[in-house]
Design a protein around this motif. Structure first.
Motif, PDB file in Angstrom:
ATOM      1  N   ARG A  11      45.523  25.902  42.275  1.00 29.76           N
ATOM      2  CA  ARG A  11      45.695  27.345  42.114  1.00 29.76           C
ATOM      3  C   ARG A  11      45.505  28.102  43.426  1.00 29.76           C
ATOM      4  O   ARG A  11      46.110  29.155  43.630  1.00 29.76           O
ATOM      5  N   ARG A  78      45.596  33.900  44.726  1.00 30.46           N
ATOM      6  CA  ARG A  78      44.929  34.783  43.754  1.00 30.46           C
ATOM      7  C   ARG A  78      43.683  35.295  44.453  1.00 30.46           C
ATOM      8  O   ARG A  78      43.134  34.630  45.340  1.00 30.46           O
ATOM      9  N   GLN A 116      46.654  43.886  39.364  1.00 33.25           N
ATOM     10  CA  GLN A 116      46.250  42.507  39.049  1.00 33.25           C
ATOM     11  C   GLN A 116      46.340  41.632  40.292  1.00 33.25           C
ATOM     12  O   GLN A 116      47.206  41.858  41.141  1.00 33.25           O
ATOM     13  N   SER A 117      45.472  40.607  40.335  1.00 34.73           N
ATOM     14  CA  SER A 117      45.428  39.743  41.518  1.00 34.73           C
ATOM     15  C   SER A 117      45.321  38.284  41.116  1.00 34.73           C
ATOM     16  O   SER A 117      44.808  37.469  41.869  1.00 34.73           O
ATOM     17  N   ASP A 118      45.800  37.952  39.914  1.00 32.90           N
ATOM     18  CA  ASP A 118      45.634  36.587  39.419  1.00 32.90           C
ATOM     19  C   ASP A 118      46.822  35.685  39.694  1.00 32.90           C
ATOM     20  O   ASP A 118      46.711  34.471  39.524  1.00 32.90           O
ATOM     21  N   ASP A 119      47.948  36.245  40.147  1.00 35.44           N
ATOM     22  CA  ASP A 119      49.168  35.433  40.170  1.00 35.44           C
ATOM     23  C   ASP A 119      50.158  35.991  41.187  1.00 35.44           C
ATOM     24  O   ASP A 119      51.218  36.477  40.817  1.00 35.44           O
TER      25      ASP A 119
ATOM     26  N   GLN B  81      41.516  38.734  37.181  1.00 32.96           N
ATOM     27  CA  GLN B  81      42.145  39.865  36.509  1.00 32.96           C
ATOM     28  C   GLN B  81      41.222  40.397  35.413  1.00 32.96           C
ATOM     29  O   GLN B  81      40.695  39.624  34.614  1.00 32.96           O
ATOM     30  N   ARG B 254      46.697  34.560  34.290  1.00 35.59           N
ATOM     31  CA  ARG B 254      46.116  33.305  34.758  1.00 35.59           C
ATOM     32  C   ARG B 254      44.701  33.129  34.234  1.00 35.59           C
ATOM     33  O   ARG B 254      43.989  34.108  33.969  1.00 35.59           O
ATOM     34  N   ALA B 255      44.305  31.876  34.098  1.00 40.61           N
ATOM     35  CA  ALA B 255      43.034  31.499  33.470  1.00 40.61           C
ATOM     36  C   ALA B 255      41.857  32.308  34.027  1.00 40.61           C
ATOM     37  O   ALA B 255      41.688  32.414  35.238  1.00 40.61           O
ATOM     38  N   THR B 257      41.450  35.500  33.007  1.00 39.84           N
ATOM     39  CA  THR B 257      41.766  36.908  32.755  1.00 39.84           C
ATOM     40  C   THR B 257      40.868  37.434  31.633  1.00 39.84           C
ATOM     41  O   THR B 257      40.713  36.789  30.596  1.00 39.84           O
TER      42      THR B 257
END
Lengths: 327, 327
Positions: A11, A78, A116-119, B81, B254-255, B257
């Protein structure tokens, strides 16, 4: 110093140091396995990364290999906070004039938007779009990545905490922008994933191009190989330090926080062009009564790049294609 | 299964499994060092964590120690997130009636607000407030932590990706709420750090209390030791799955969240009370023409807890004090 993150199936990817000319890279695992790990303890990791950078530029670094931006993820694939500003008021002013809108902005308060900053999306990765009827737009921006910032820090303290600078394509789905803004709670469907340049660089890499907390360089955009604009970052109405200080008024910002400038926009827009379609179409509305430039559609390519005075690419290029989402 | 994160000086803390009665814990490092690491590969980590949980509940687990919520960080001290909903329309309706506001919400579209996730506060940690003149308020909410969710997932698919449930105190600085909402870009100074319960639990721990994608249990709030309210989570106008599906319309989640429910609010508010001061004060405005309950001030304590049918605490308690920020 220039840093990138290469795909390795994880990731967070793997951190590499990239040579100034963007031609070579070396694994940085001995210093920090990921950019987040490096940011988590910057004062400890920076000297080791700088050593690698110097040896790489000198051509003396063992284990150096060709840097391939196609293999790059976003520098931070991320992170734990992403905030986008709208710090070029010229952009907002054009939008407000074209569409008879008024943003009720208290005097002196900048527009900041929690995101958002996850993806995040890598610089050359296909960008999946759910529906072309959502009016897909690009937005060319500068962005900074900061170290820990304590609640209540001043603009100068915030600026001193800026560790890295890069460029982003902050993709918008324009169909949702106005309805979501009118609800008052910011953007959800209007803002899918953001695309990052292959490389993030320390501020010293910009030389005179980093001044007053602004990137004083042109951001070159092209659409399907045709140049469309090259606005300069110097006209930001707030510096990155000032924006960060507003954000940190009553909270800490933690290492790896990314702040975007908002769409780069210049008063001389008729000469330099616009960094997003919405602004270009708004200018067409003002000049001709109706927009004529179409939104993005499947198979189109966008390229974003910044060059130094000698014409050398600083961050590498975002150069990616928009495709229909497979699901 | 119940999970917590203990302070160890690192940004992500260390993952522990907590017994059902919240009395004991055991280090989970052999399975995953942090909750983020566990979330990053839930299908691989869950069986090992469940084994520890079963042995801990049976009293047969080596290395078990007393669980001290004072030592707990937020279950995810930071994540990639955090989105907060405002999914109890009853709350919004009261606010709109009291203050003659109208949220322009397209039919069927839930209110979701992108938020920061870099610096969550532990359940018993002092909460630093920059200025009491910013009108400090608590907000009692349920929250879920989800696994990877692919763009375009259905509400049922999203609900199936919910791995953990917890409660939060989503602190607000009310002075900024209306001006920031009127700008249209969501909350910045209105929403400093969010406080989490010591423990996050898998949905099965709630038994009948987890149904239709909602937590059908009372959230008990007390202020300085005095009970103030106990609204139930069942009246959410959208399920967590529906809210997640709206969020995932054109992006992957993403995991790790986290999605909050928004302030829990019931139609029988006169019986069960309000989960935030703003709503309580709005009801006072409607009944008496003016608010009378004061905002929070230095030294006040808030407690949030959910109990099962047998009166046993499920998530442990958020029990923390508001203090003046030192800077």
């Amino acid at each position: 110093m220039k840093l990138a993150t290469l795909k390795n199936g994880s990731r967070d990817g793997r951190l590499v140091v990239v040579s100034r000319d963007l031609k070579h890279a070396v694994d940085a695992a001995a210093v920090a396995p990921t950019l987040q790990a490096a940011m988590d303890n910057w004062s400890r990791s920076e000297p080791g990364l700088q050593s690698l950078y110097q040896a790489l530029n000198a051509g003396t670094q063992a284990g150096a290999f060709a840097f391939d931006p196609e293999q790059a993820m976003a520098p931070l694939p991320r992170t734990h906070q992403f905030v986008d500003a709208s710090a070029f008021l010229n952009h907002g002013n054009i939008m407000e004039r074209a569409f008879n809108l008024t943003v009720k902005r208290p005097e002196g308060v900048p527009i900041l938007i929690q995101r958002q900053s996850d993806d995040f999306v890598g610089p050359c990765d296909d960008y999946p779009v759910r529906s072309w009827e959502d009016n897909c737009d690009y937005e060319g921006e500068f962005a900074v990545i900061v170290d820990d910032v304590a609640m209540g820090s001043s603009a100068a303290e915030c600026e001193a905490a800026i560790r890295l600078i890069t460029i982003i394509n902050d993709v918008s789905m324009r169909r949702f922008v106005l309805p979501e803004a009118q609800m008052g709670f910011g953007f959800i469907n209007a803002k899918p994933a953001t695309v990052f340049a292959p490389v993030a660089v320390t501020p010293d890499e910009l030389g005179d191009g980093w001044k007053d907390g602004r990137v004083q360089l042109d951001l070159h955009l092209s659409r399907n190989g045709e140049p469309v604009s090259h606005p300069n970052g110097r006209e930001m109405d707030w510096s990155f330090g000032q924006l960060l200080a507003h954000l940190a008024y009553n909270r800490n910002l933690r290492a790896g926080t990314i702040l975007g400038s908002g769409t780069v926009s210049n008063k001389a827009v008729s000469e330099v062009g616009s960094a997003c379609l919405a602004e270009q179409r708004a200018l067409e509305v003002l000049a001709q009564g109706a927009p004529k430039t179409p939104w993005l559609t499947g198979g189109e390519r966008m390229r974003f790049e910044v060059k130094d005075a000698q014409g050398r690419s600083i961050f590498g290029a975002i150069d990616h294609q928009f495709v229909a989402a497979s699901r």
